[in-house]
Design an enzyme around this catalytic site. Structure first.
Site, PDB file in Angstrom:
ATOM      1  N   THR A   1       0.811  -1.225   0.000  1.00  0.00           N
ATOM      2  CA  THR A   1       0.000   0.000   0.000  1.00  0.00           C
ATOM      3  C   THR A   1       0.838   1.266   0.000  1.00  0.00           C
ATOM      4  OG1 THR A   1      -1.853  -1.063   1.089  1.00  0.00           O
ATOM      5  CG2 THR A   1      -1.661   1.291   1.426  1.00  0.00           C
TER       6      THR A   1
ATOM      7  N   ASP B   1       1.513  -6.642  -4.429  1.00  0.00           N
ATOM      8  CA  ASP B   1       0.671  -6.641  -3.239  1.00  0.00           C
ATOM      9  C   ASP B   1       1.216  -7.803  -2.402  1.00  0.00           C
ATOM     10  OD1 ASP B   1      -2.627  -5.980  -2.539  1.00  0.00           O
ATOM     11  OD2 ASP B   1      -1.623  -7.666  -1.558  1.00  0.00           O
TER      12      ASP B   1
ATOM     13  N   ASP C   1      -0.184  -6.915   4.686  1.00  0.00           N
ATOM     14  CA  ASP C   1      -0.941  -8.163   4.876  1.00  0.00           C
ATOM     15  C   ASP C   1      -0.057  -9.337   5.274  1.00  0.00           C
ATOM     16  OD1 ASP C   1      -3.302  -6.889   4.401  1.00  0.00           O
ATOM     17  OD2 ASP C   1      -3.442  -7.472   2.290  1.00  0.00           O
TER      18      ASP C   1
HETATM   19  N1  ASP Z   1      -2.888  -5.523   0.325  1.00  0.00           N
HETATM   20  C1  ASP Z   1      -1.832  -4.653   0.780  1.00  0.00           C
HETATM   21  C2  ASP Z   1      -0.549  -5.481   0.855  1.00  0.00           C
HETATM   22  O1  ASP Z   1      -0.353  -6.216   1.767  1.00  0.00           O
HETATM   23  C3  ASP Z   1      -2.140  -4.085   2.104  1.00  0.00           C
HETATM   24  C4  ASP Z   1      -1.109  -3.151   2.657  1.00  0.00           C
HETATM   25  O2  ASP Z   1      -0.008  -2.980   2.183  1.00  0.00           O
HETATM   26  O3  ASP Z   1      -1.419  -2.510   3.693  1.00  0.00           O
HETATM   27  O4  ASP Z   1       0.252  -5.409  -0.029  1.00  0.00           O
END
Ligand code: ASP
Length: 335
Positions: free
Chosen positions: A12, A57, A90
């Site tokens: 993110t 991601d 994540d």
């Molecule tokens: N889906 C994202 C990831 O883990 C969530 C984040 O970075 O906060 O890459």
């Protein structure tokens, strides 16, 4: 302040809005960093950025990306005083655990961080997480893999993601924080790992077959027979409380015995965030030891999974792996 290396894997922190939701965009983040004046101010360490291709991601990060991060640190080890790994939240706790085992006799800070709100958005937590991680990496006071997020510096092998949307997203349920960042960064000297005297080296991981099985009321163990007894090298069994399983049917113990005979290592962890597994404290857990399972004590599931990958990657015999699962290797468990 020592010069540091920022390894950007995705997540993110550097994502931008797209028609399908937030996603990383090649080249965007490097430009955005150059726009943050604080990063070139006097109190900051000098830094270089290595951007992975493709940016991911973190739901897509697994063994090969762990190896890629580990190799990048190894190949640049002598050129920098510390490393900041930018990563999605994540699976950040899994990667932090994996790197803790992979990077042996580490003498420099490796700090994983990211953000819940992208850098490009209002109210982003990216700036503070990044700047404070860079200061910790540049200061060189920690000699282990850690995760910094929302004011907390956490041992990598003790970290777990505790909130899907809070800005203080990670916790260290069974070990004190290594530092807390308020007006000052206050290190908890007694909790930091001692400096290693050995020579730094990397163990790359292999693709072991690992499974996590969470016990729940009414679970029919028979349904798990094919994977437990044939398919897996290691199983993390997330049990109730201090390591208890239902004994209303007698299916599980023979399965564990057969899994054990096939060289599968079954490690018992708790579904509770805090506290430790005590096999034998209740009748409902003592049979697990007799069947060949080992205790994960107060290890997080993330650390137990990473440790199984690590030990199988070293090509050890199942008996040795059982012993090592119950041994503290990187400060990941309390005996
Ligand atoms: N889906 C994202 C990831 O883990 C969530 C984040 O970075 O906060 O890459």
């Amino acid at each position: 302040m020592k010069k540091i290396c920022i390894i950007y894997t995705g997540g993110t922190i550097g994502m931008v809005p797209t028609s399908n939701g937030f996603a990383p965009e090649k080249g965007y983040f490097a430009g955005a960093l150059n726009g943050i004046d604080e990063l070139s101010s006097d109190g900051m360490p000098r830094w270089d950025l290595i951007e992975f291709e493709p940016l991911l991601d973190s739901s897509n990060i697994a063994v090969s990306q762990w190896n890629q991060i580990g190799c990048t640190i190894r190949d640049n080890y002598d050129n920098y005083g510390g490393f900041v790994v930018l990563h999605g939240t994540d699976t950040m706790a899994y990667t932090a655990s994996a790197l803790s085992f992979m990077l042996e006799d580490l003498d420099k800070p490796v700090i994983l961080t990211g953000s819940q709100i992208p850098l490009c958005m209002l109210r982003s937590d990216a700036r503070d997480n990044l700047i404070t991680s860079m200061l910790i990496a540049g200061a060189g006071r920690v000699h282990e893999v850690c995760l910094y997020f929302g004011g907390r510096l956490i041992r990598g092998s003790r970290a777990t993601k505790a909130s899907a949307d809070g800005l203080i997203a990670f916790d260290s349920p069974n070990y004190p924080f290594l530092a807390e960042a308020g007006i000052d960064i206050r290190y908890n000297k007694n909790a930091l790992a001692k400096r290693s005297r050995g020579r730094f080296c990397l163990t790359e991981f292999h693709q072991a077959s690992i499974g996590v099985i969470k016990v729940f009321p009414g679970i029919q163990f028979r349904l798990f027979e094919p994977i437990m007894t044939e398919g897996l090298n290691g199983i993390v069994l997330e049990t109730f409380g201090t390591g208890n399983i239902p004994n209303y049917d007698d299916a599980l113990l023979p399965l564990i015995r057969r899994a054990f005979e096939n060289g599968t290592v079954v490690t018992v962890c708790s579904q509770c965030q805090q506290g430790t597994v005590k096999l034998g404290a209740y009748e409902t857990s003592s049979a697990l030891t007799a069947a060949g399972a080992v205790s994960g004590y107060d290890m997080t599931t993330e650390a137990a999974v990473a440790k199984l990958y690590y030990l199988f990657s070293r090509g050890l015999e199942a008996d040795k792996i059982k012993d090592m699962m119950e041994t503290d290797m990187r400060g990941e468990l309390t005996l």
